[in-house]
Design a protein around this motif. Sequence first.
Motif, PDB file in Angstrom:
ATOM      1  N   LEU A 624       0.810  -1.175  -0.057  1.00 16.17           N
ATOM      2  CA  LEU A 624       0.131   0.130  -0.038  1.00 16.17           C
ATOM      3  C   LEU A 624       0.798   1.299  -0.098  1.00 16.17           C
ATOM      4  CD1 LEU A 624      -2.792  -1.242   2.625  1.00 16.17           C
ATOM      5  CD2 LEU A 624      -2.934  -1.200   0.034  1.00 16.17           C
ATOM      6  N   THR A 625       1.846   1.183   0.763  1.00 14.34           N
ATOM      7  CA  THR A 625       2.725   2.689   0.816  1.00 14.34           C
ATOM      8  C   THR A 625       3.665   2.746  -0.410  1.00 14.34           C
ATOM      9  OG1 THR A 625       4.424   1.190   2.283  1.00 14.34           O
ATOM     10  CG2 THR A 625       2.643   2.490   3.437  1.00 14.34           C
ATOM     11  N   ASN A 626       4.176   1.475  -0.804  1.00 12.13           N
ATOM     12  CA  ASN A 626       4.738   1.785  -1.913  1.00 12.13           C
ATOM     13  C   ASN A 626       3.980   2.232  -3.323  1.00 12.13           C
ATOM     14  OD1 ASN A 626       7.498   0.838  -0.945  1.00 12.13           O
ATOM     15  ND2 ASN A 626       7.000  -1.099  -1.083  1.00 12.13           N
ATOM     16  N   MET A 627       2.806   1.959  -3.435  1.00  5.08           N
ATOM     17  CA  MET A 627       2.042   2.044  -4.431  1.00  5.08           C
ATOM     18  C   MET A 627       1.664   3.583  -4.078  1.00  5.08           C
ATOM     19  SD  MET A 627      -0.671  -1.032  -5.090  1.00  5.08           S
ATOM     20  CE  MET A 627      -0.847  -0.248  -7.049  1.00  5.08           C
ATOM     21  N   ALA A 628       1.674   4.094  -3.046  1.00  5.11           N
ATOM     22  CA  ALA A 628       1.359   5.517  -2.819  1.00  5.11           C
ATOM     23  C   ALA A 628       2.459   6.546  -3.288  1.00  5.11           C
ATOM     24  CB  ALA A 628       1.003   5.773  -1.281  1.00  5.11           C
ATOM     25  N   LEU A 629       3.890   5.761  -2.800  1.00  3.18           N
ATOM     26  CA  LEU A 629       5.060   6.523  -3.526  1.00  3.18           C
ATOM     27  C   LEU A 629       5.037   6.427  -4.803  1.00  3.18           C
ATOM     28  CD1 LEU A 629       7.388   5.068  -0.570  1.00  3.18           C
ATOM     29  CD2 LEU A 629       6.988   7.438  -0.852  1.00  3.18           C
ATOM     30  N   LEU A 630       4.779   5.422  -5.488  1.00  2.00           N
ATOM     31  CA  LEU A 630       5.055   5.311  -6.872  1.00  2.00           C
ATOM     32  C   LEU A 630       3.909   6.289  -7.529  1.00  2.00           C
ATOM     33  CD1 LEU A 630       6.060   4.014  -9.562  1.00  2.00           C
ATOM     34  CD2 LEU A 630       3.890   2.130  -9.168  1.00  2.00           C
ATOM     35  N   TYR A 631       2.714   6.509  -7.300  1.00  2.00           N
ATOM     36  CA  TYR A 631       1.807   7.292  -7.695  1.00  2.00           C
ATOM     37  C   TYR A 631       2.209   8.727  -7.226  1.00  2.00           C
ATOM     38  CZ  TYR A 631      -1.298   3.390  -8.890  1.00  2.00           C
ATOM     39  OH  TYR A 631      -1.666   2.205  -9.467  1.00  2.00           O
ATOM     40  N   LEU A 632       2.992   9.194  -6.233  1.00  2.00           N
ATOM     41  CA  LEU A 632       3.599  10.304  -6.146  1.00  2.00           C
ATOM     42  C   LEU A 632       4.646  10.529  -7.059  1.00  2.00           C
ATOM     43  CD1 LEU A 632       4.113  12.949  -4.505  1.00  2.00           C
ATOM     44  CD2 LEU A 632       5.895  11.628  -3.216  1.00  2.00           C
ATOM     45  N   THR A 633       5.452   9.773  -7.449  1.00  2.00           N
ATOM     46  CA  THR A 633       6.281   9.936  -8.526  1.00  2.00           C
ATOM     47  C   THR A 633       5.647  10.072  -9.766  1.00  2.00           C
ATOM     48  OG1 THR A 633       7.984   8.706  -7.382  1.00  2.00           O
ATOM     49  CG2 THR A 633       8.420   8.712  -9.608  1.00  2.00           C
ATOM     50  N   MET A 634       4.765   9.102 -10.127  1.00  2.00           N
ATOM     51  CA  MET A 634       4.049   9.395 -11.489  1.00  2.00           C
ATOM     52  C   MET A 634       2.845  10.420 -11.454  1.00  2.00           C
ATOM     53  SD  MET A 634       3.337   5.103 -11.901  1.00  2.00           S
ATOM     54  CE  MET A 634       2.645   5.262 -13.707  1.00  2.00           C
ATOM     55  N   LYS A 635       2.933  11.079 -10.318  1.00  2.00           N
ATOM     56  CA  LYS A 635       2.059  12.330 -10.468  1.00  2.00           C
ATOM     57  C   LYS A 635       0.506  11.993 -10.468  1.00  2.00           C
ATOM     58  CE  LYS A 635       5.523  15.654 -11.449  1.00  2.00           C
ATOM     59  NZ  LYS A 635       5.945  16.897 -12.615  1.00  2.00           N
ATOM     60  N   LYS A 636       0.351  10.693 -10.121  1.00  2.00           N
ATOM     61  CA  LYS A 636      -1.039  10.343  -9.918  1.00  2.00           C
ATOM     62  C   LYS A 636      -1.623  10.610  -8.686  1.00  2.00           C
ATOM     63  CE  LYS A 636      -0.757   6.927 -13.859  1.00  2.00           C
ATOM     64  NZ  LYS A 636      -0.970   5.624 -14.060  1.00  2.00           N
ATOM     65  N   PHE A 637      -2.211  11.797  -8.251  1.00  2.00           N
ATOM     66  CA  PHE A 637      -2.228  12.149  -6.818  1.00  2.00           C
ATOM     67  C   PHE A 637      -3.560  11.399  -6.418  1.00  2.00           C
ATOM     68  CE2 PHE A 637       0.162  15.997  -8.417  1.00  2.00           C
ATOM     69  CZ  PHE A 637       1.460  15.513  -8.038  1.00  2.00           C
ATOM     70  N   PRO A 638      -4.653  11.192  -7.118  1.00  2.00           N
ATOM     71  CA  PRO A 638      -5.791  10.801  -6.387  1.00  2.00           C
ATOM     72  C   PRO A 638      -5.542   9.405  -6.109  1.00  2.00           C
ATOM     73  CG  PRO A 638      -6.434  11.932  -8.313  1.00  2.00           C
ATOM     74  CD  PRO A 638      -4.963  12.014  -8.483  1.00  2.00           C
ATOM     75  N   GLU A 639      -4.697   8.474  -6.975  1.00  2.00           N
ATOM     76  CA  GLU A 639      -4.317   7.177  -6.632  1.00  2.00           C
ATOM     77  C   GLU A 639      -3.303   7.098  -5.398  1.00  2.00           C
ATOM     78  OE1 GLU A 639      -4.306   8.680  -9.633  1.00  2.00           O
ATOM     79  OE2 GLU A 639      -5.255   7.226 -10.996  1.00  2.00           O
ATOM     80  N   MET A 640      -2.498   8.114  -5.156  1.00  2.00           N
ATOM     81  CA  MET A 640      -1.735   8.392  -4.306  1.00  2.00           C
ATOM     82  C   MET A 640      -2.441   8.547  -2.930  1.00  2.00           C
ATOM     83  SD  MET A 640       1.005  11.399  -3.158  1.00  2.00           S
ATOM     84  CE  MET A 640      -0.529  12.130  -2.629  1.00  2.00           C
ATOM     85  N   ASP A 641      -3.445   9.377  -2.867  1.00  2.00           N
ATOM     86  CA  ASP A 641      -4.283   9.409  -1.829  1.00  2.00           C
ATOM     87  C   ASP A 641      -5.058   8.319  -1.264  1.00  2.00           C
ATOM     88  OD1 ASP A 641      -3.693  12.475  -1.673  1.00  2.00           O
ATOM     89  OD2 ASP A 641      -5.589  12.958  -2.100  1.00  2.00           O
ATOM     90  N   PHE A 642      -5.660   7.585  -2.384  1.00  2.00           N
ATOM     91  CA  PHE A 642      -6.209   6.342  -2.066  1.00  2.00           C
ATOM     92  C   PHE A 642      -5.446   5.255  -1.221  1.00  2.00           C
ATOM     93  CE2 PHE A 642      -7.357   2.033  -3.220  1.00  2.00           C
ATOM     94  CZ  PHE A 642      -8.639   1.866  -2.598  1.00  2.00           C
ATOM     95  N   PHE A 643      -4.417   5.027  -1.827  1.00  2.00           N
ATOM     96  CA  PHE A 643      -3.518   4.086  -0.943  1.00  2.00           C
ATOM     97  C   PHE A 643      -2.693   4.481   0.272  1.00  2.00           C
ATOM     98  CE2 PHE A 643      -3.529   2.277  -5.508  1.00  2.00           C
ATOM     99  CZ  PHE A 643      -3.805   0.785  -4.964  1.00  2.00           C
ATOM    100  N   ALA A 644      -2.580   5.889   0.394  1.00  2.00           N
ATOM    101  CA  ALA A 644      -1.942   5.990   1.634  1.00  2.00           C
ATOM    102  C   ALA A 644      -3.178   6.093   2.823  1.00  2.00           C
ATOM    103  CB  ALA A 644      -1.540   7.622   1.453  1.00  2.00           C
ATOM    104  N   LYS A 645      -4.539   6.568   2.571  1.00  2.00           N
ATOM    105  CA  LYS A 645      -5.124   6.496   3.403  1.00  2.00           C
ATOM    106  C   LYS A 645      -5.829   5.150   3.752  1.00  2.00           C
ATOM    107  CE  LYS A 645      -6.827  11.281   2.428  1.00  2.00           C
ATOM    108  NZ  LYS A 645      -7.846  12.009   1.698  1.00  2.00           N
ATOM    109  N   LYS A 646      -5.708   4.279   2.757  1.00  2.00           N
ATOM    110  CA  LYS A 646      -6.137   2.884   2.809  1.00  2.00           C
ATOM    111  C   LYS A 646      -4.988   2.061   3.839  1.00  2.00           C
ATOM    112  CE  LYS A 646      -7.159  -1.338   0.560  1.00  2.00           C
ATOM    113  NZ  LYS A 646      -8.579  -1.612   1.181  1.00  2.00           N
ATOM    114  N   ALA A 647      -3.797   2.493   3.999  1.00  2.00           N
ATOM    115  CA  ALA A 647      -2.762   1.910   4.558  1.00  2.00           C
ATOM    116  C   ALA A 647      -2.993   2.258   6.007  1.00  2.00           C
ATOM    117  CB  ALA A 647      -1.447   2.225   4.071  1.00  2.00           C
ATOM    118  N   ILE A 648      -3.311   3.549   6.320  1.00  2.00           N
ATOM    119  CA  ILE A 648      -3.581   4.107   7.617  1.00  2.00           C
ATOM    120  C   ILE A 648      -4.929   3.410   8.247  1.00  2.00           C
ATOM    121  CG2 ILE A 648      -4.360   5.972   8.914  1.00  2.00           C
ATOM    122  CD1 ILE A 648      -2.259   7.550   7.141  1.00  2.00           C
ATOM    123  N   GLN A 649      -5.967   3.336   7.152  1.00  2.00           N
ATOM    124  CA  GLN A 649      -7.337   2.827   7.832  1.00  2.00           C
ATOM    125  C   GLN A 649      -7.251   1.235   8.211  1.00  2.00           C
ATOM    126  OE1 GLN A 649     -10.287   2.548   4.603  1.00  2.00           O
ATOM    127  NE2 GLN A 649     -11.608   2.330   5.814  1.00  2.00           N
TER     128      GLN A 649
END
Length: 858
Positions: A624-649
């Motif tokens: 989950l966290t690595n996908m969030a970081l990848l989407y940050l790099t790819m500038k896919k911010f909605p996907e980044m938000d989704f995986f970051a919040k899912k990890a915390i949830q």
Amino acid sequence: MKNQIIILTFTLIVSSLIAQQKGINQLPTANRQLPTSTYAVVVGISDYQDPGIPDLRFANKDAEAFANYLRSNTGGKLDHDHLKVLINKEATMAQFANALDWLWEVCKEGDQAIIYFSGHGDVEKKSLTQPGFLLCWDAPARVYMAGGAFALPMLQEVVSTLSVQNKAKVIVITDACRSGTLAGSSVGGSQATAANLAKQFGNEIKIMSCQPSEYSIEGEQWGGGRGAFSFHLIDALYGLADNNNDQFVTLQEIGRYLEDHVTTEVAPVSQVPMIIGNRNERLAGVDEQLLASIKSGKTNQTAMLSAVESRGIEEDVLSKVDTNTRMTYALFKTALKNKIFLEPDNACAQSYYSKLIAEPKLERLHSTMKRNYAAALQDDAQQAINAMLKSDINEYVFTNMRSKAEQYNLYPRNLDRAAELLGSQHYMYKSLKARKYFFEGITMATLHARSGTVSGDIADTIIAASVLNFYRKALDWQTDLAYVYMNLGSVFAYSFNQMDSTEHYYDLAFKNSPSWILGYTALYDIYRKKIPGKARHLLEKADAIDSNTAVVMYKWGEYFTANNKYDSAEMKLLRLLDHMELGFCKPCVHNALGNNYKNAGRYADAEKQYLIGYELDSMMDPILTNMALLYLTMKKFPEMDFFAKKAIQHNPNNIGLYGLAGFLYESTDRLHEADSFYRVVIKLDSFEKRGYLSVANLCLKTGRIKEAENILLSGIRKIPLSAELLITLGNIYFALQQIEKAEYQFNKAHNIDPNNAETHFQLGLVYNQMKRYEESATENRISIKLNPDFPVAYYNLACALSMLNKTDDAFPPLELAIQKGFNEYENMQKDTDLENLRLQKEKWEALMKKYFPDKIKN
């Protein structure tokens, strides 16, 4: 020779066919009174729990055949009150010990005790002080002192007590020398165990399947799947060895029969059975009718050896007590089965046991109850140790140990109670006490570990010292526990940064368990973070033990990724995926491949691997966290938000996830949200330095310098031994030109961690500012020695030497700074510290033209 011990030691190892053997029985002997009663424990293990211990083919079948022999008329007609049979997963160390204790209690003078063990035997190292182990079903690979393996001195104590104290006749039959890659393979572990078994019991009768330097052979041609030795031994006992037809089989006749048949049939492989003892000793009587049937081949042996039903002691005793007592006894057994041991007060095994043990009418069952209770109390703790020791990534790489702390917290009480039940004179007492203190320490460590894993990374040094104390108490009870030494070393590494102590305790771990792969990979992780230059040789050592072990392949993948050797990492990790049938963590490998592709800039491939892992385990934090970081790099911010919040949830108490979320939002200029996430880290764990550092850096980024200073001072009060917090605070003072305050903080950091290259670099800056150029040069040289790839340290060394007018000495480090990445051309042209170098016009211009040709005008 009333109390003579007969030891039938069947040392088997298999080469091309795999080894196997067993079977033996003692019947009337000349000039000796028949035994009053016979009791037997039969163990056969082919299917081991730990995949690191090679499975056997026919150990369980040979054990079952021997048990059937004992149940037959010829073998003694033993019923289940006289015979305990443990096959495969039933044969845990605790249950084996439980059964041996049963022999202690039931065998009286004149009785006969038979102990039969068929499985692996091995040593961890070749030494006089480690005579070997019988590996029970729950033995962990390579780390036998961790439990699950029955040490031969324990077996000696059981046999000696039965023979000397109980005055019973004892027969020990072991088939514990087989082929396969075990911890002691490089020093002949199976053979060493066999040789030591032959010595353990002195000068009594011994029958061994082969010489200690040979292997025993098994195959389908013997009884449809048996060991050659075992197959012919049972035939010999039934009477085929009765060469003089006197209706008895002597040791001499057995030896001759085995040599004639086994040695001939396994040729050209060398296997010469060995007998030691009085060769005239009669070991078995002959049933003529049965012998004739065997010779005629008309009767199948398994069909002949049918079990005999008999009313058991338990049923007999319970039939004479009242209904309430029978109900309490049933509740006690159910509580053991469901692992409800010490709580709740009125509805647990302890509560029922206390009532039952006070009932005189149950006296015949008291010892059985005690043994079964003690065994049940131990089993889960052994499984927990095995999980920690496993060298596969499913158990080791991503396991969140903090979630298990509550479970581990039960084990010290359970183990203490087991020790109390067995008593201080019991051979397992010291081992139980050692494990009790180990779990005291490991529970405290998991609850206070910074990362939520058992790494020894404990922020509070007082708590870390308490953890060390528990580990040392464990070693006071048992000095050869490799996993305790490893945990000691890890605490010294992560909590105290004392690498000398770390290496000392890891050396002791390796000395006690030289083939334990996890020890090498754990020290690799320490070196990777602390002393990178020393890390690789640990992986090479683990690789030399077993290059096909999952954690070794996984760590090589990590290593190559970290060192930008992406093709090599890919090859290792793809090879690991081919081993998934062995039960390793498949999502973990896809996650590692994703990391490798991400670092290599292959973002689409990285996304594909992460998504495969996510489909396999949608709740796995690293994915989950690595996908969030990848989407940050790819500038896919909605996907980044989704995986970051899912990890915390999914894991709301994981401080690392809040730190990651803070970083993600800081990287996307959502600074208010980033600040709130960073502060949650401090709220959840006030001893976590990363929270203070993150908040302070964010404050500096937004110009809130005083607030950054206060946050760091607050963190230092909580974690006074954090060099990073002190260095960051020193940097603030340096930026504010409060040079003496900066020097004070950097020196404090140096006293805590003298091997930190950053600290020496910062002191070099301070001394340069204070015009103490010799000291500045010295500090930068130390920094470079600790980190040869530190470009600004080379640059600052050049500045200090320039100010000392040592221009010839200054040019080489300046060129190295440029080579290693210092490319601030404009600064070099303006920096007053380099004025003396620029005066060397020819050399200066040649250097600039060499590295910055586009900046130089013709």
